[in-house]
Write a protein that holds these residues in place. Structure first.
Motif, short mmCIF file in Angstrom:
data_model
loop_
_atom_site.label_atom_id
_atom_site.label_comp_id
_atom_site.label_asym_id
_atom_site.label_seq_id
_atom_site.Cartn_x
_atom_site.Cartn_y
_atom_site.Cartn_z
N ALA A 153 0.84 -1.19 0.00
CA ALA A 153 0.00 0.00 0.00
C ALA A 153 0.87 1.25 0.00
CB ALA A 153 -0.90 0.00 1.23
N PRO A 154 0.55 2.22 -0.86
CA PRO A 154 1.31 3.47 -0.82
C PRO A 154 1.02 4.18 0.50
CG PRO A 154 -0.56 3.69 -2.29
CD PRO A 154 -0.52 2.27 -1.86
N ASN A 155 1.90 5.07 0.87
CA ASN A 155 1.74 5.77 2.14
C ASN A 155 1.81 7.27 1.89
OD1 ASN A 155 1.62 6.36 4.79
ND2 ASN A 155 3.45 5.24 5.39
N PRO A 156 0.81 8.04 2.13
CA PRO A 156 -0.53 7.68 2.60
C PRO A 156 -1.40 7.11 1.49
CG PRO A 156 -0.45 10.03 2.16
CD PRO A 156 0.92 9.49 1.89
N ALA A 157 -2.29 6.21 1.82
CA ALA A 157 -3.26 5.69 0.86
C ALA A 157 -4.56 6.46 1.03
CB ALA A 157 -3.49 4.20 1.09
N PRO A 239 1.76 10.86 5.43
CA PRO A 239 2.01 9.44 5.66
C PRO A 239 1.46 8.99 7.00
CG PRO A 239 3.97 10.50 4.82
CD PRO A 239 2.97 11.59 5.03
N ASN A 240 0.95 7.77 7.03
CA ASN A 240 0.34 7.17 8.21
C ASN A 240 -0.87 7.94 8.70
OD1 ASN A 240 2.44 5.39 8.12
ND2 ASN A 240 3.66 6.53 9.58
N TRP A 241 -1.42 8.80 7.83
CA TRP A 241 -2.57 9.62 8.19
C TRP A 241 -2.27 10.50 9.41
CZ3 TRP A 241 -5.88 10.09 4.46
CH2 TRP A 241 -7.07 10.76 4.67
N CYS B 89 -5.00 -4.68 7.74
CA CYS B 89 -5.40 -3.82 8.85
C CYS B 89 -6.86 -4.09 9.19
CB CYS B 89 -5.21 -2.36 8.46
SG CYS B 89 -5.72 -1.19 9.69
N CYS B 94 -6.27 -1.94 4.70
CA CYS B 94 -5.04 -1.52 4.05
C CYS B 94 -3.92 -2.44 4.50
CB CYS B 94 -4.70 -0.08 4.40
SG CYS B 94 -5.90 1.09 3.78
N ILE B 95 -2.73 -2.25 3.93
CA ILE B 95 -1.59 -3.08 4.29
C ILE B 95 -0.66 -2.24 5.17
CG2 ILE B 95 0.29 -4.49 3.40
CD1 ILE B 95 -2.25 -5.49 2.32
N THR B 97 2.67 -1.12 7.33
CA THR B 97 4.10 -1.25 7.07
C THR B 97 4.80 -1.64 8.37
OG1 THR B 97 3.70 0.76 5.82
CG2 THR B 97 5.94 -0.06 5.82
N MET B 99 7.65 -1.16 10.78
CA MET B 99 8.66 -0.13 11.01
C MET B 99 9.64 -0.65 12.06
SD MET B 99 6.07 3.08 10.96
CE MET B 99 6.99 4.34 10.12
N LYS B 106 2.49 -0.01 11.13
CA LYS B 106 1.77 1.26 11.03
C LYS B 106 0.99 1.26 9.73
CE LYS B 106 1.15 5.52 12.53
NZ LYS B 106 0.40 5.79 13.75
N CYS B 107 -0.31 1.53 9.83
CA CYS B 107 -1.15 1.50 8.63
C CYS B 107 -1.15 2.85 7.94
CB CYS B 107 -2.58 1.11 9.01
SG CYS B 107 -3.63 1.02 7.57
N PRO B 108 -0.91 2.88 6.63
CA PRO B 108 -0.81 4.16 5.93
C PRO B 108 -2.15 4.84 5.69
CG PRO B 108 -0.56 2.37 4.37
CD PRO B 108 -0.63 1.75 5.74
N TRP C 170 -5.82 1.28 -4.27
CA TRP C 170 -5.89 1.51 -2.82
C TRP C 170 -7.05 2.40 -2.45
CZ3 TRP C 170 -4.33 -1.93 0.22
CH2 TRP C 170 -3.35 -2.81 -0.23
#
Lengths: 358, 166, 260
Positions: A153-157, A239-241, B89, B94-95, B97, B99, B106-108, C170
């Protein structure tokens, strides 16, 4: 200065500030709705915009292709909000003077030919729209990222921008509320508006004074709970919301100490100093009682107040209860947000065993 | 001369009418449910739900990411237990990461955070990550079966199928 | 007698007369005829109140929304010539749309147009609310409008998946996982637990609403095809029908709102 703006932009501070600003603008709409105010605002806003744009981090966020519609949205909302207030201010003044709204003037009631009066306006709009779209398409390429990869998943999604208000809501509510129940109620509530609002005034002309409750309620939901949350979700969530100020670099490793506690944990562990009861209902008793009070006891209480009596007198019991329930559910969002910020409250009712969190 | 009865009386007419309406509604409902059922395919070509994940000696203490991209599983070895942790998650799928510096997932999407064990501690995630069924084949290989999940909040993480003692 | 201009000569040909059955709209009779006799223009009334024509009152947002819908239909059909909704080709076809095709901005127009339509439809609702135009006799049409607004968002949302890039899947993963949490109908929502008899789970990830939406347990190729059909055929058809109802009811409910 930039530090200050970054600090202020955090929803903890910017949500109350925005709400107060909204309140002031609506309260003093006759001052806001003057042309002079609009010019002064524009004169301040344009240099401020360029100053904002001079910051590389802000520039990066604002020129991200999928964020451009939001910039256009913000500008058009600013303009059209001012414009309606302007129209309302003029009409309300006229109504007070006993002149009636502008739209009801005899020359405006006069019938005109569709061709050319309306047809040419439409033609012009179509041409302007076409030119606008083509210029937009030439200047900005449609975004395309790497090919889809379901394992990373890209960050942030982020969801599409028009759903970012909902995605921002997901920070405060469980998916079944923020993703299904609340949006569903927004749609139901919108469809219900004409059947709840029995005020015969303000049909076919701009006015604020003759229908204050309708306009206050709608504008709060529309500007504060929908548009503001979209802006936060788009520009201020990285990122990470995690929250990032408008001038802040989106550092992947920004660590925010955040530990949210359920109401049941507050009750049993922190206040009563015991362990959590094994019985689920017992454990979440306080939350369930509070929710029940909010949904079932508050409406009759409000009905006894002046505000409630006025609405019941005008539109009847059934309409009142539907209206107040929808209003309370709408207000549960800001209430939940404030509780989260003040007490790090996670869920009022936390039943992950049943997937039932409130 | 007896006259052949040709007209329905009122009562008969209404009973025929209700039979007709019930049949019609039932037919409509049947067609609709067929159309609805049509949207659920019987067969679907999705990746395998179980896989062999080497032997227990392949894993060191901590989080192992080698099966994450192919099968969506983290192998976590901690406190003498090896578990297969789902990488989805529990908030919105979501997927997250891994860390390594902060020792957390940590979910993005909405910033949910999980400890190495899979327990959620920050953000909106309503419950811990799920664990998959994991056991040893007679040959000593680890087999992860994703069709069976074990959930912490239901007290299933003590189930002997949810971990391998190492 | 004055020499006839070219325009007059053209107007006298049989071809012209067969298409336009009236003279130039410079007098009352012809102005009525041009609007009433043309299948596209007869959406309009022949005469309307002056307040309803003014841009300051209508903002023309509804009209603009309809125009963008038409523009999206045209560009969308053009895009369909090159696009194959499979996991193998989708992404490359999107690149081809920019690189291998002259006038490679068609996708840009389609995408920005979709965003613009969301904005105009919101502003249209804003205007209709502020002028109280949902009040009787227009309550029903306001409801149709709200449904059209939702369908606009769904059109845009289903189209978001089609480029088959990271942004797309996504965004849809987050969005469709909300369906998972639908009470009673999604396997991750409240109530799904109640429909469980022993080990037999009635609402699981193989038969809930999200499965129906995605034709699978996650966003994969069947989801791409399903979203493609929804985006290109199903929702546009529904929207087309509702637009017809919406316009019809504007006329039947007394035209553009004006003070009583």
């Amino acid at each position: 200065m930039k530090e200050l703006i970054n600090w202020v932009a955090d929803p903890i501070r910017s949500f109350p500030i925005f709400s107060i600003l909204f309140f002031i603008v609506m309260k003093y709409y006759r001052i806001v709705g003057t042309k002079k105010f609009a010019w002064i605002f524009t004169a301040i806003a344009i240099p401020a915009f360029f100053w904002f744009m001079s910051d590389p981090n802000f520039f990066l966020i604002i020129t991200f292709p999928d964020n451009i519609p939001i910039s256009i949205l913000i500008v058009s909302i600013l303009f059209f909000t001012w414009f309606t207030l302007h129209k309302c201010a003029i009409n309300d003044q006229r109504i007070e003077d006993g002149l009636g709204p502008v739209e009801a003037l005899p020359e405006n009631r006069e019938k005109v030919w569709c061709w050319p009066n309306l047809v040419y306006t439409e033609l012009f709009t179509i041409i302007a729209g076409t030119v606008f779209l083509i210029v937009w398409a030439i200047i900005f390429k449609a975004p395309l990222e790497e090919p889809a990869n379901p394992t990373w998943a890209p960050n942030p999604a982020k969801a599409p921008w028009y759903f970012l208000g909902l995605q921002e809501m997901l920070v405060y509510f469980d998916p079944w509320m923020a993703g299904v129940v609340l949006p569903g109620l927004v749609v139901v509530g919108l469809i219900a508006i004409p059947y709840i609002d029995t005020n015969p005034k303000g049909n076919g002309y701009f006015t604020f004074k003759e229908r204050p409750i309708a306009i206050w309620g709608f504008m709060f939901g529309w500007l504060v709970l929908w548009i503001y949350l979209i802006i936060v979700g788009t520009f201020l969530r990285g990122p990470n919301w995690t929250f990032y100020g408008p001038f802040e670099y989106w550092d992947f490793h920004k660590v925010v100490a955040e530990y949210n506690v359920n109401l049941s944990e507050f009750l049993w562990v922190k206040w009563l100093n015991t362990s959590m009861p094994a019985n689920l209902i017992m454990r979440e008793m306080l939350g369930i009682i509070i929710t029940a009070l909010y949904v079932f006891v508050l409406p009759p209480l409000i009905a006894a107040s002046d505000f409630g009596k006025k609405i019941i007198e005008k539109s009847g019991q059934i309409r009142y209860y539907i209206f107040i329930t929808l209003l309370l559910i709408m207000m549960s969002l800001p209430i939940k947000m404030v509780l989260r910020w003040l007490f790090s409250l996670k869920y009022i009712v936390a039943l992950p065993e049943w997937e039932l969190n409130l | 001369m007896s006259e052949v009865k040709q007209h329905l009386n009122r009562r008969e007419f209404f009973s025929y009418l209700s039979v007709a309406w019930i049949t019609f509604s039932a037919a409509c409902a049947g067609l609709l449910s067929l159309a609805f059922r049509f949207s659920y395919p019987n067969v679907n070509f999705e990746p395998e739900m179980d896989f062999l994940a080497g032997t227990t000696s392949d894993y060191e203490e901590g989080v192992d990411e080698r099966w994450k991209n192919g099968f969506g599983v983290w192998m976590v070895k901690q406190e003498g237990r090896l578990v297969a942790l789902s990488n989805i998650c529990t908030h919105l799928g979501c997927i997250p990461t891994w860390m390594p510096a902060e020792l957390k997932f940590k979910c993005p999407c909405h910033g949910s955070g999980y400890y190495m064990s899979g327990i959620n501690f920050e953000g909106p995630a309503p419950r811990p990550l799920e664990r998959y069924k994991i056991n040893l084949t007679p040959e000593g290989k680890i087999k992860v079966d994703k069709t069976k999940v074990y959930r912490y909040e239901k007290g299933q993480w003590d189930n002997p199928n949810s971990f391998i003692q190492v | 007698m004055a020499e006839k201009g070219l325009a007059d000569k053209v107007r006298e040909t049989q071809i012209w007369k067969s298409i336009f059955r009236h003279g130039p709209p410079d007098n009352a009779r012809n102005r009525a005829a041009v609007v009433a006799g043309n299948v596209f223009l007869h959406l309009h009334p022949i005469k309307l109140k002056k307040s309803g024509v003014k841009l300051g009152y209508t903002w023309c947002m509804g009209g603009l929304t309809f125009f963008i819908f038409l523009a999206l239909t045209v560009t969308g059909v053009l895009l369909m010539f090159y696009y194959r909704p499979t996991a193998e080709y989708a992404f490359n076809d999107i690149i081809a749309l920019r690189e291998h095709v002259p006038l490679g901005i068609m996708r840009e127009i389609h995408r920005w147009g979709a965003h613009a339509m969301v904005i105009t439809v919101w502003l249209h609702m804003f205007r209709v609310f502020m002028t109280g135009s949902y009040k009787p006799p227009r309550e029903f049409n306001w409801g149709v409008g709200v449904i059209l607004l939702v369908l606009t968002l769904l059109l845009s949302f289903t189209g978001y998946l089609l480029p088959w890039d990271q942004l797309a899947i996504w965004a849809i993963a987050v969005g469709s996982n909300m369906a998972k949490a639908t009470p009673f109908l999604g396997h991750g929502g409240p109530g799904a637990m109640l429909a469980q008899i022993g080990d037999f789970v009635m609402v699981s990830d193989k038969n809930d609403v999200r499965f129906q939406l995605l034709a699978g347990r996650f966003v994969g190729e069947p989801a791409l095809l399903r979203f493609y059909i929804l985006h290109c055929v199903f929702i546009p058809l529904v929207v087309g029908v509702l637009i017809a109802v919406h316009f019809w009811r504007v006329r039947k409910d007394g035209g553009i709102s004006a003070p009583l």
